[in-house]
Design a protein around this motif. Structure first.
Motif, PDB file in Angstrom:
ATOM      1  N   GLU A 127       0.808  -1.237   0.000  1.00 23.54           N
ATOM      2  CA  GLU A 127       0.000   0.000   0.000  1.00 23.54           C
ATOM      3  C   GLU A 127       0.835   1.279   0.000  1.00 23.54           C
ATOM      4  OE1 GLU A 127      -2.241  -0.557   3.560  1.00 23.54           O
ATOM      5  OE2 GLU A 127      -3.567  -2.053   2.646  1.00 23.54           O
ATOM      6  N   ALA A 130      -0.316   4.047  -2.364  1.00 26.80           N
ATOM      7  CA  ALA A 130      -1.655   4.560  -2.011  1.00 26.80           C
ATOM      8  C   ALA A 130      -1.561   5.477  -0.788  1.00 26.80           C
ATOM      9  CB  ALA A 130      -2.609   3.401  -1.738  1.00 26.80           C
ATOM     10  N   ARG A 133       0.114   8.703  -1.847  1.00 25.48           N
ATOM     11  CA  ARG A 133      -0.805   9.508  -2.665  1.00 25.48           C
ATOM     12  C   ARG A 133      -1.805  10.238  -1.773  1.00 25.48           C
ATOM     13  NH1 ARG A 133      -2.457   5.833  -6.079  1.00 25.48           N
ATOM     14  NH2 ARG A 133      -0.975   6.300  -7.730  1.00 25.48           N
ATOM     15  N   ARG A 134      -2.290   9.525  -0.755  1.00 21.32           N
ATOM     16  CA  ARG A 134      -3.275  10.126   0.159  1.00 21.32           C
ATOM     17  C   ARG A 134      -2.616  11.230   0.996  1.00 21.32           C
ATOM     18  NH1 ARG A 134      -3.928   6.201   4.270  1.00 21.32           N
ATOM     19  NH2 ARG A 134      -2.924   7.704   5.624  1.00 21.32           N
TER      20      ARG A 134
END
Ligand code: PGA
Length: 226
Positions: A127, A130, A133-134
């Motif tokens: 992850e 992800a 990116r968040r």
């Protein structure tokens, strides 16, 4: 090349004064020192660039234990770290509060080092991108913004990301946001040169190894172009 010292909850005002009296910044690198709040005044008097370790988004108010942008500016502080993983882990800091702190600081004329990075569990679950990116996605676009990539599993553990891993994460962050990206997580005199020579690594955020003036100076020198 920017080398930042995150002193965390170490160094009283007296210890700060002693460190900074002994420290000579190598000319070829930018250095930022981030002492605890109670040492900020002493640190500013040294003439080095000084950042706080956190800052609140409100201009004032009933926020016990918090410090505003204007309070830091009045002291001559030039910026603040926001969203450090220890704040996220122990003090309930979230992507949203990190973004609010960054926005207020940048609007008020402070520089910001915004920390991002995945936990070991997140990395093992595939992850990492992800999460980055968040965490990066909420940050304000501003030329005063610097991002620090600090994989949580490498902070204070003696485990450093391999230069390859660091380079990949930095490239990914830069593909999301065109800002300088510092690497943080067990940076030491003996691994600094290799990490700092990776493409996309624009400097370091150093915790434990920044507390000793000789070791911090060695890291700064490792970042100076030869
Ligand atoms: P460390 O800390 O260098 O002690 O791993 C880095 C940081 O938390 O900013």
């Amino acid at each position: 090349m920017l080398i930042a010292a995150n002193w965390k909850m170490y160094k009283s005002a007296r210890e700060t004064r002693e460190f900074l009296a002994a420290f000579e910044r190598p000319e070829a690198v930018d250095v930022v020192i981030c002492p605890p709040y109670t040492s900020l005044r002493e640190a500013v008097e040294s003439g080095q660039a000084i950042f706080a370790q956190n800052v609140h988004w409100a201009s004032e108010g009933a926020y016990t234990g918090e410090i505003s942008v204007a309070m830091l500016v009045e002291l001559g502080v030039q910026g603040a770290i926001v969203g450090h993983s220890e704040r996220r882990q122990y003090f309930g800091e979230t992507d949203e509060t990190t973004a609010r702190r960054a926005e207020a600081a940048l609007t008020g004329g402070l520089g910001v080092i915004a920390c991002v990075g995945e936990t070991e569990q997140e990395r093992e679950a595939g992850e990492t991108e992800a999460v980055l990116r968040r965490q990066v996605g909420v940050l304000p676009r501003d030329e005063g913004l610097v991002v620090a990539y600090e994989p949580v599993w490498a902070i204070g553990t003696g485990r450093t990301a391999t230069p390859d891993l660091a380079q990949q994460a930095h490239a990914f962050i830069k593909s999301l946001l065109d800002v300088p990206v510092l690497y943080g997580g067990s940076v030491k005199p003996d691994n600094a040169a290799e990490l700092l020579s990776q493409p996309g690594v624009d400097g370091a955020l150093v915790g434990g190894a920044s507390l000793d003036v000789d070791s911090f100076t060695a890291i700064c020198l490792a970042g100076a172009p030869s």
